[in-house]
Design an enzyme around this catalytic site. Structure first.
Site, PDB file in Angstrom:
ATOM      1  N   ASP B  16       6.350   1.239   5.859  1.00 44.25           N
ATOM      2  CA  ASP B  16       5.782   0.226   5.203  1.00 44.25           C
ATOM      3  C   ASP B  16       4.308   0.797   4.642  1.00 44.25           C
ATOM      4  O   ASP B  16       3.609   1.520   5.472  1.00 44.25           O
ATOM      5  CB  ASP B  16       5.777  -0.918   5.689  1.00 44.25           C
ATOM      6  N   TYR B  18       1.408  -1.284   2.853  1.00 42.42           N
ATOM      7  CA  TYR B  18       0.459  -2.171   2.909  1.00 42.42           C
ATOM      8  C   TYR B  18       0.442  -3.011   4.483  1.00 42.42           C
ATOM      9  O   TYR B  18       1.188  -3.705   4.508  1.00 42.42           O
ATOM     10  CB  TYR B  18       0.266  -3.319   1.538  1.00 42.42           C
ATOM     11  N   ARG B  47      -4.391 -12.301   0.567  1.00 38.55           N
ATOM     12  CA  ARG B  47      -3.188 -11.550   1.415  1.00 38.55           C
ATOM     13  C   ARG B  47      -2.075 -12.663   1.599  1.00 38.55           C
ATOM     14  O   ARG B  47      -1.028 -12.387   1.397  1.00 38.55           O
ATOM     15  CB  ARG B  47      -3.497 -11.000   2.725  1.00 38.55           C
ATOM     16  N   ASN B 122       6.608  -2.787  -1.218  1.00 40.93           N
ATOM     17  CA  ASN B 122       6.387  -3.821  -2.549  1.00 40.93           C
ATOM     18  C   ASN B 122       5.906  -3.321  -3.582  1.00 40.93           C
ATOM     19  O   ASN B 122       5.949  -3.911  -4.756  1.00 40.93           O
ATOM     20  CB  ASN B 122       6.120  -5.244  -1.821  1.00 40.93           C
TER      21      ASN B 122
END
Lengths: 221, 221
Positions: B16, B18, B47, B122
């Site tokens: 991943d 972030y 966030r 993402n």
């Protein structure tokens, strides 16, 4: 061509339950009695995780009933706050969800509503039906997402309400205090009233509510 | 019969981005310089909303690129905190996302990794590619959910990584600091390492990580 959506004279109202009719933070007092000084942060984290888990499990295609999700969210929230949770405390707190308080504007508004009206909720029947029963509120239908095994704001959930009520989606007004839920319903094709009791900003999800109200009373005006 | 999943000797690592490699809270200083005293709460709400919007839009079947979601989350967070956001401030804060700091354990760990490794994020390419470029990190593939138009933790996202890497899912180790992301990958069938830098509880989503590590260094041990 179907008639235009009219939020002012719908054929049916569909209400969200948790946070809209029933105050999920009415569990705070019991949280506080278990862990003095921690009632408010626990109730807030419990609710936040409950919602997150509905979204995450839906996307994972790993649905679990809302009663399971609610227990798991409580277990997480207690661990995150360093609170030991006994089986008796878990059962006591879960039982609070079967008798959540209604918001002050609910009972009178619903009793004066002459239009067909229903609940559409994430709540599994084991949680939702006892809650509605204990509150004394009356509905033409109490619809749970449980039969679809996916949570709001998936469009098929809102479609379920239109099917169950045998009503065109353009003729349904959906009422929720959860802005993301109202916008999910709007995206599907309902007219929506967002009950913004806390003066929050509109969520940025590409849609706007048709009307923003301070309380349920205003839907009758 | 395919070989058993082995988190200790995978054919490929998938990371991943972030929160795992890149510190999303490295925007806090710029938030603080715009609104003294509000940097930390703004960065946190920004966030939180960014993640919520990815889940809600995915469920609504209303995907928007991560760059759009990130802007919308910032707009919401500023309004919720009563902060006026100019166009210049929006652009300045969004540009911070193109040069997020890496966590201290990242560069050395990745440079010593001899196994094939990729990013699965993402992030839309307009955000993700400049970030990876500016960080100087090297990957065999940088994979964005953008081509599927749905966000994590949908299983098809993790499947995309297995397809792009032409590797059996049982032979892939997925690494994330976002526990829900790690569990989404586990649900799909990867072996997972959850990097738990903040000593948080495991999320209750019906799965457990294969290994829980304090830092990225430990995946090499």
């Amino acid at each position: 061509m179907p008639a235009e959506a009219s939020p002012l004279s719908p054929e049916a109202f569909v209400f969200d339950a948790y946070g809209t009719l029933y105050d999920v933070y009415s569990v705070t007092a019991r949280c506080e009695s278990c862990w003095p000084g921690k009632g408010a942060p626990l109730a807030q984290l419990w609710r936040a995780k409950q919602l997150e888990y509905t979204w995450q499990r839906s996307l994972m295609q790993r649905y679990a009933p809302f009663s399971t999700v609610t227990r798991e969210a409580l277990a997480y929230a207690c661990e995150a706050l360093g609170l030991e949770l006994s089986v008796a405390q878990m059962e006591g707190l879960m039982s609070e969800y079967l008798r959540l308080a209604t918001y002050p504007d609910v009972t009178d508004s619903l009793s004066r509503l002459r239009t067909k009206h229903a609940i559409l909720s994430n709540g599994s029947p084991d949680m939702l039906l006892p809650l509605v029963e204990s509150s004394g509120l009356r509905f033409d239908a109490v619809i749970s997402v449980d039969e679809l095994k996916i949570f709001k704001p998936a469009p098929q959930v809102y479609e379920l309400a239109a099917k169950k009520l045998k009503t065109e989606k353009s003729q349904i007004a959906f009422v929720s205090s959860n802005c993301w839920d109202a916008l999910g319903a709007k995206s599907y094709g309902f007219s929506v009233y967002w009950i913004n009791r806390g003066n929050a900003p509109v969520e940025r999800l590409g849609f706007k509510p048709d009307r923003v109200l301070k309380s349920l009373d205003e839907i009758l005006q």
